[in-house]
Scaffold this motif. Structure first.
Motif, short mmCIF file in Angstrom:
data_model
loop_
_atom_site.label_atom_id
_atom_site.label_comp_id
_atom_site.label_asym_id
_atom_site.label_seq_id
_atom_site.Cartn_x
_atom_site.Cartn_y
_atom_site.Cartn_z
N GLY A 45 24.66 56.26 14.40
CA GLY A 45 24.33 57.01 15.91
C GLY A 45 23.38 57.84 15.95
O GLY A 45 22.47 58.40 16.46
N VAL A 46 22.77 57.71 14.24
CA VAL A 46 21.21 58.75 14.57
C VAL A 46 20.05 57.69 14.29
O VAL A 46 20.05 57.15 13.26
N GLU A 47 19.31 57.78 15.18
CA GLU A 47 18.39 56.24 15.05
C GLU A 47 17.49 56.57 14.33
O GLU A 47 17.34 55.36 13.54
N ASN A 48 16.67 57.57 14.61
CA ASN A 48 15.30 57.54 13.15
C ASN A 48 15.11 58.47 12.18
O ASN A 48 14.75 59.29 11.36
N SER A 49 16.59 58.18 11.29
CA SER A 49 16.17 58.74 10.03
C SER A 49 15.64 58.83 9.43
O SER A 49 14.83 57.49 9.45
N PRO A 50 14.76 59.40 8.60
CA PRO A 50 13.57 59.19 7.71
C PRO A 50 13.74 58.51 6.14
O PRO A 50 13.80 59.67 5.25
N LEU A 51 15.14 57.52 6.59
CA LEU A 51 15.02 56.71 4.99
C LEU A 51 13.90 56.37 4.69
O LEU A 51 13.14 55.11 5.10
N ALA A 52 13.89 55.86 3.60
CA ALA A 52 13.09 55.40 2.22
C ALA A 52 13.20 53.37 2.72
O ALA A 52 14.46 53.19 2.62
N LEU A 53 12.11 52.56 2.58
CA LEU A 53 12.03 51.51 3.20
C LEU A 53 11.74 50.90 2.14
O LEU A 53 10.85 50.80 1.42
N LEU A 54 12.55 49.55 1.72
CA LEU A 54 11.91 48.68 0.72
C LEU A 54 11.15 47.23 1.09
O LEU A 54 12.23 47.24 2.42
#
Length: 195
Positions: A45-54
């Protein structure tokens, strides 16, 4: 392992093994092996998490990716584990395991074939394809489709999909997404379509 952050281009196909990735890291190129973990957790439900992108890389056999977003041109070995991962548009996963929260793209869902889905997992915007198995308490959220094969009137093999797009109905009981079905429930599902 070490912790990496920022925009990283791995030129020359070098191998990175057992690394942590800070939030908003973009890792492009090369090969990954072992435990690759984002330091920011994916939450339902959290849309724009600052996750790492591979992106633009190969993930080798036996690897475990956790708390990351898969971008374009990511190739997975057949026995990779994905846990709390966002999948790219039209991604195809052939083999491996899924755990935790797995979210595909709503307008171009990921396809899963020959995948094992662990207990307690939550899936959204994916197509459940050939020989996918799941534990008793897996939850299907929005836009989960079950793929089926058959023969059309001309004798050609066709691949069709039945999707749960936010609403499921069973007898006189109406259910909204997310829906949790046990293996026994799935064996007894009857699907009808209105065209």
């Amino acid at each position: 392992g070490i912790t990496l952050g920022g925009a990283i281009t791995n030129q020359g196909g070098s191998l990175l093994e057992d690394v942590q990735l800070e939030g908003n890291t973009v890792l492009s190129g090369g090969q990954l092996k072992g435990n690759i973990t984002g330091t920011i957790a994916l939450s339902q439900g959290v849309e724009n998490s600052p996750l790492a992108l591979l992106e633009n890389l190969e993930v080798l056999a036996g690897s475990h990716l956790k708390n990351v977003v898969l971008g374009e041109n990511v190739t997975l070995a057949e026995d990779v584990i994905l846990e709390n991962v966002k999948l790219p548009a039209n991604f195809v996963m052939k083999g491996g395991q899924l755990r935790g929260i797995i979210i595909g793209q709503e307008d171009a869902p990921a396809r899963l074939d020959n995948v094992k889905i662990a207990a307690g997992s939550y899936l959204e915007s994916v197509i459940i394809g050939k020989t996918v198995t799941w534990a008793e308490d897996v939850t299907f959220g929005q836009d989960v489709c079950l793929s089926a094969w058959g023969i059309d009137a001309l004798g050609k093999t066709v691949d069709t999909q039945t999707c749960f797009i936010g609403h499921l109905r069973a007898d006189d009981l109406s259910l909204s997404s997310p829906v949790m079905l046990s293996n026994q429930d799935v064996k007894n599902v009857k699907v009808s379509s209105i065209i």
